[in-house]
Design a protein around this motif. Structure first.
Motif, short mmCIF file in Angstrom:
data_model
loop_
_atom_site.label_atom_id
_atom_site.label_comp_id
_atom_site.label_asym_id
_atom_site.label_seq_id
_atom_site.Cartn_x
_atom_site.Cartn_y
_atom_site.Cartn_z
N LYS A 220 36.81 34.74 47.17
CA LYS A 220 36.32 35.80 46.66
C LYS A 220 36.11 37.19 47.09
CE LYS A 220 35.51 32.90 42.67
NZ LYS A 220 35.96 33.01 41.44
N ILE A 231 41.46 51.98 42.90
CA ILE A 231 42.51 51.27 43.26
C ILE A 231 43.67 51.15 42.19
CG2 ILE A 231 43.02 48.99 44.06
CD1 ILE A 231 40.25 49.06 45.19
N PHE A 235 47.49 52.31 42.70
CA PHE A 235 48.72 51.44 42.55
C PHE A 235 49.33 51.97 41.29
CE2 PHE A 235 46.38 49.37 46.18
CZ PHE A 235 47.74 49.27 46.88
N TYR A 373 40.70 47.57 37.41
CA TYR A 373 41.88 47.84 38.11
C TYR A 373 43.13 47.76 37.25
CZ TYR A 373 45.79 45.87 40.88
OH TYR A 373 47.14 45.59 41.29
N MET A 377 45.72 50.95 35.87
CA MET A 377 47.37 51.06 35.75
C MET A 377 47.83 50.87 34.45
SD MET A 377 48.62 48.66 39.07
CE MET A 377 47.80 47.05 38.38
N PRO A 407 40.40 38.13 44.29
CA PRO A 407 41.18 39.30 44.52
C PRO A 407 41.97 39.78 43.62
CG PRO A 407 41.13 37.62 46.22
CD PRO A 407 40.62 36.86 45.24
N PHE A 408 42.36 41.06 43.29
CA PHE A 408 43.25 41.48 42.30
C PHE A 408 44.53 41.17 42.31
CE2 PHE A 408 40.32 45.28 42.42
CZ PHE A 408 39.30 44.68 41.74
N ASN A 409 45.39 40.95 41.21
CA ASN A 409 46.89 40.59 41.20
C ASN A 409 47.58 41.79 41.65
OD1 ASN A 409 46.55 37.90 40.27
ND2 ASN A 409 46.28 38.67 38.45
N PRO A 410 48.51 41.92 42.68
CA PRO A 410 49.54 42.88 43.03
C PRO A 410 50.16 43.50 41.84
CG PRO A 410 50.39 41.14 44.13
CD PRO A 410 49.14 40.56 43.47
N PRO A 411 50.56 44.75 41.73
CA PRO A 411 51.14 45.20 40.51
C PRO A 411 52.42 44.25 40.10
CG PRO A 411 50.83 47.09 41.91
CD PRO A 411 50.31 45.80 42.61
N LYS A 413 54.69 44.74 37.64
CA LYS A 413 55.81 45.46 36.77
C LYS A 413 56.01 46.66 37.46
CE LYS A 413 53.05 46.88 32.85
NZ LYS A 413 52.81 46.72 31.32
N ARG B 334 53.54 54.52 44.73
CA ARG B 334 52.79 53.24 44.81
C ARG B 334 52.77 52.56 46.07
NH1 ARG B 334 54.32 49.15 40.40
NH2 ARG B 334 52.48 49.74 39.17
N PRO B 335 51.71 52.63 46.72
CA PRO B 335 51.82 52.06 48.16
C PRO B 335 52.16 50.60 48.37
CG PRO B 335 49.38 53.00 47.59
CD PRO B 335 50.53 52.80 46.38
N ARG B 337 53.04 46.61 49.15
CA ARG B 337 52.24 45.04 49.00
C ARG B 337 51.42 45.16 50.42
NH1 ARG B 337 53.34 40.66 45.92
NH2 ARG B 337 54.37 41.98 44.44
N PHE B 340 48.35 46.95 49.84
CA PHE B 340 47.74 46.18 48.71
C PHE B 340 46.74 44.91 49.48
CE2 PHE B 340 46.95 43.10 45.60
CZ PHE B 340 46.37 43.82 44.38
N MET B 344 42.78 44.27 49.43
CA MET B 344 42.18 43.19 49.02
C MET B 344 41.23 42.55 50.16
SD MET B 344 42.33 43.22 45.83
CE MET B 344 42.41 45.04 45.94
#
Lengths: 612, 348
Positions: A220, A231, A235, A373, A377, A407-411, A413, B334-335, B337, B340, B344
């Motif tokens: 976490k 953030i 992104f 977050y 987006m 932790p957040f999910n990366p983008p 799409k 967009r930076p 991965r 990212f 995190m």
């Protein structure tokens, strides 16, 4: 019971035999500007690093220095982290509030009080520990100017000793807090250790509240909603941000500025691939956002209620001229001088229909930091897709307090830029109708200023216009356009995030909530079932226009309690109005004293209405 | 004139466009409105400069003057902001796309009344833009109320109301806010207006043109200092303005005794032929003194009041990439991965 004991002393004694483990609410009462924030974050992070779920809520005054401030840490093994009315441990450091601070300790709880204030330590139904901070600080800090800052760190050591927080965890939290500053790290570690040692030598151990190492925080993180929003913007590919400082939203753009400076400069030239402007007022902020959106940039502003009021007219322009824009509204109490440092959900109805004429807007409503977050987006995405204003409805509790999260999910799409025609498209098509509905979704195609094609230009205006963007005052043209905008809103309904539904077997009571109410509502459902035998189903709405799942949920339940953190039951009122055939089923739970919502409020109001 | 330009068929400018290619929709303003004269001057200025119309952004607020961007450069995108907020919209659009040529048209109510605050801050930021105020001292669309630029003692149409308040001097305020191109003119002085617009469009920052443009319907009577007659009788040009764009060769010998020259950042030249006054537009103190004097005695000086070409526009101050931010690809905005994941990890 020994004859010398009072009844309450006996209660305290008895409670010592039944320790409560990893379930404690600590409230630290200090003076604003005294540097207590660092000490509180150290406590919070130390508990977190021991694997115990925690939340930290800062109750602060609208003041730079001198007024009282409180920081509430809730540590709970089961992950119940909402505001809780009951306080187990109070750390009293503030002479101005000491009387009420002492009074708020739950019977059987613990008071850790500065020696200078000990005259107020008169309760015999609690454990009281008097700490001579003034003496201890002299031993660890020679510089008299620094003592004021360091003195607060001493109580982290005292609390650690009394509750069983490991000093390694305190030290690690200090390292995290003062990362890269060895002098500060040493000074703070020394102060915490001094508190720990002093407590060990001078205070009688207690066994009422204990913490012990667990594994519930593995993987976490801890973050504030406003930083999560920043953030998301980073992104989400934002390129223009304009803002005017206002509590509690300022940190959105301040965090963003830090990230953009770090991550958004051209590698070769060093030039910025973004622009952030601190504007002269909120009208200018939103004006810059619209200008940027009109010219094709992903742009947003962040503000709070009073700023939203000033942005009203521009919001109408965005709606009627169909210019992409995003406003992050970190909601707070009242007008400019109201309660700017207290939370609420008081802008829901206002933003939903903000501005003049017939307006209705898309609201994304995050219920946790992860959604701050994600929805940041998504707001940028929907603004360009729908060519309109999108509101991201956060609040002070979510935005400025410390939340534990995965932790957040990366983008997931690629960035979509909506229906934009370039010069090649225009060559192929031979022209376009800016406000025509070619695809049947109510969304027209647009071109950007500077498109090198003599068919690209159109004139953008809030005044009456036809499908070709030509000026018109004809009744039929106006109505056609209004109907298309309404149709576009129905398209939005299908695009916004679906609600989150939790259903239980045989529950007849429905609960509908949104935004930062989530934690308290989840805990309330648990209490209702465990202690009162009331099973509930729960739908968390994450957007307006509400998606189709809201009607379906209300249809499935004989009664649905809508939880609003505002006086006028704004969400309940919107739903009753728009789902008028179901309005008889909709009841209301309201909370509006400026404090974050707690589970007891939901439980009590629900049970009270159920019993009628 | 260069050989290349001479070779063009009659009426074509350096990019092969005719004057008619710079026209817009038909004006809906009152016959004889000063604004229409300024519109014509803008059209001619853009044609003479060989501006690519699709590269222009036409910006405006709300009011009679703000309708005019619809009446020129049909091939350019245009926008009506809300009342008084052209400056904010222009700031945003100019950041989103630094390659646009920005022409803004506002009015005295739009700029000096409701929009004064935002206008001043836009000037402070120095966004690259030609900012024209079509100044008639009144609100036309709402039937003739005084605006903030109406001179003290001005008489309202009908003769019953006298303006008691001090006027806002757009030029003086612009200079005070750091504007490095400030001019005042009269819509009827079409040569001066056209040349000032050409010069303004080559200024590397905000260029403010305060152009008295009489409202023939509501503010053209005796007792008004913004009427056609008053302007014609009182206009006192500081100099004769001419503009030689960087792509034209200089064929005249500009004698320092008769001319003042201002060389612009792109090599273009403003020439100011001396008339009755010996005026140096690079002297800020002189400019402020002139405006102060004019305000005191109702003198209507026109011309280039203040000009310092060494100007750093907002986009440069912000060190923004030269290409439009609006169309940067995802690979830039967009930076990665890796970034990212690193972020995190920092919250754990």
């Amino acid at each position: 019971m020994p004859p010398t004991m009072t009844a309450t002393e006996a209660l305290v004694e008895e409670l010592q035999d039944r320790p409560v483990v990893n379930d404690v609410v600590i409230n630290v009462a200090t003076v604003n500007g005294s540097g207590s924030q660092s000490a509180n974050f150290i406590l919070l992070r130390a508990l977190f690093s021991m694997g115990i779920p925690v939340s930290g809520k800062n109750l602060f005054p609208s003041n730079i220095e001198g007024l009282p401030t409180w920081f509430t840490i809730r540590a709970n093994e089961d992950g119940w982290l909402a505001q809780r009315a009951r306080t187990d441990v109070v750390i009293a450091m503030n002479a101005r509030t000491v009387a009420e601070d002492v009074a708020q300790v739950h019977p059987g709880g613990i008071l850790i009080i500065n020696e200078a204030l000990k005259a107020h330590a008169t309760r015999d139904d609690i454990l009281t520990y008097v700490v001579p901070y003034g003496e201890i600080v002299k031993q660890v800090c020679e510089d008299t100017r620094l003592r004021k800052k360091i003195v607060n760190v001493i109580y982290t050591g005292v609390v650690a000793r009394l509750l069983g927080i490991e000093m390694d965890a305190i030290d690690a939290a200090i390292d995290h807090q003062f990362g890269g500053k060895p002098k500060a790290i040493k000074m703070n570690r020394d102060a915490a250790q001094a508190g720990y040692d002093w407590a060990g030598e001078n205070l009688e151990a207690q066994n009422r509240y204990r913490v012990q190492r667990s594994n519930k925080t593995d993987g976490k993180m801890i973050i504030e909603g406003n930083e999560a929003t920043a953030i998301g913007m980073l992104f989400g590919g934002v390129t223009v941000a304009a803002w005017y400082p206002i509590t509690p939203s300022s940190s959105v753009c301040e965090y963003l500025t830090g990230y953009m400076e770090k991550y958004r400069h051209d590698a070769e030239t060093g030039k910025a691939t973004y622009a952030i402007v601190q504007a002269e007022d909120e009208i200018a902020s939103i004006g810059m956002v619209l200008g940027a959106g009109w010219a094709g940039a992903r742009a947003f502003t962040a503000t709070s209620g009073p700023g939203i009021s000033l942005m009203s007219e521009m919001t109408g322009l965005s709606y009627f001229a169909e210019i992409p824009a995003v406003i992050v509204d970190v909601q707070r109490m009242g007008p400019s001088t109201g309660l700017p440092t207290r939370t609420c959900q008081g802008d829901i109805a206002k933003t939903y229909q903000l501005s003049h004429g017939d307006c209705k807007h898309v609201l994304l409503i995050p219920g946790n930091v992860g959604e701050c977050y994600e929805f940041a987006m998504e707001a940028l995405e929907l603004a360009e897709q729908l060519q309109t204003m999108i509101f991201l409805m956060s609040d002070l509790d979510l935005g400025m307090n410390k939340w534990m999260a995965d932790p957040f999910n990366p983008p997931s799409k690629p960035i979509g830029r909506g229906k934009v025609l370039d010069a090649k498209d225009l060559e192929r098509l031979g022209g376009f109708q800016r406000y025509g509905d070619v695809d049947g979704d109510g969304i027209g195609y647009r071109t950007l200023p500077g498109t090198p094609n003599n068919k690209a230009a159109y004139f953008t205006r809030g005044t009456g216009h036809n499908a070709k963007a030509e000026y018109t005052e004809k009744a039929a043209d106006w109505k056609t356009n209004m109907d298309r905008l309404s149709h576009k809103f129905e398209t939005a309904r299908k695009l916004v995030p679906a609600s989150i539904v939790h259903e239980t077997d045989a529950a007849t009571v429905g609960v509908l909530a949104y935004g930062s109410s989530d934690d308290a509502v989840q805990e309330a459902r648990h209490i209702l079932q465990e202690r009162h035998g009331v099973k509930t189903d729960y739908i968390r709405v994450r957007a307006l226009p509400y998606p189709a799942d809201v009607r379906a949920f209300i249809e499935r339940h004989p009664v649905v309690y809508v939880v609003d953190q505002n006086r006028d039951a704004q969400m309940a009122t919107i739903l009753r109005g728009e789902l008028f055939d179901l309005s008889g089923k909709i009841r209301s739970i309201r909370h509006y004293d400026g404090m974050p919502l707690d589970a007891d409020t939901v439980v009590q109001q629900l049970l009270h209405q159920e019993s009628r | 004139m260069t050989e290349a330009v001479l070779d063009k068929p009659k009426g074509q400018n350096r990019i092969g466009l005719l004057l008619s290619d710079y026209k817009g929709a038909e004006s809906t303003l009152c016959a004889g409105c000063g604004h229409d004269a300024i519109t014509s001057s803008i059209i001619k200025a853009c044609h003479e400069l060989g501006i690519e119309p699709t590269g222009v952004a036409k910006l405006s607020g709300i009011g009679c003057s703000s309708k005019t961007p619809n009446y020129f450069l049909n091939q350019a995108h245009g926008i009506n902001a809300v009342h008084g907020r052209m400056s904010a919209i222009a700031t945003g659009s100019s950041l989103a796309n630094r390659t646009l040529t920005n022409i803004g048209v506002s009015g005295d109510g739009d700029t000096a009344s409701i929009g004064l605050g935002n206008f001043l801050h836009m000037v402070r930021r120095n966004i690259r833009m030609t900012y024209i105020v079509e100044n008639n001292g009144c609100y036309g669309l709402t039937k003739g109320q005084f605006s903030a630029t109406a001179d003290k003692g001005s008489l309202k149409k009908g003769g019953k109301e006298i303006n008691q308040n001090e006027p806002v001097d757009i030029c003086a305020l612009a200079i005070q806010m750091g504007c490095r191109f400030v001019a005042r003119s009269f819509s009827g002085d079409t040569n001066q207006v056209r040349n000032l617009i050409k010069a303004a469009m080559n200024h590397n920052g905000t260029a403010v043109l305060d152009i008295v443009s009489p409202c023939v319907t509501f503010n053209n009577h005796e007792g008004s200092t913004k009427s056609v007659t008053y302007a014609r009788l009182h206009e006192d040009p500081l100099h004769e303005v001419d503009f030689i764009p960087h792509f034209d060769p200089i064929t005249v010998n500009y004698d320092a005794g008769t001319y003042t020259k201002v060389e612009m950042h792109d090599g273009s030249l403003i020439t100011l032929k001396k008339l009755a006054h010996d005026y140096d537009p690079s002297d800020m103190d002189r400019a402020m003194a002139l405006l102060h004097e004019a305000a005191g005695n109702g003198h209507f000086y026109t011309g280039l009041i203040y000009c310092r070409p060494d100007s750093v526009p907002f986009g440069e101050q912000k060190n923004i990439v030269d290409v439009p931010l609006a169309t940067l690809p995802e690979s830039v905005t967009r930076p990665s991965r890796a970034v990212f994941n690193q972020l995190m990890a920092s919250f754990k």
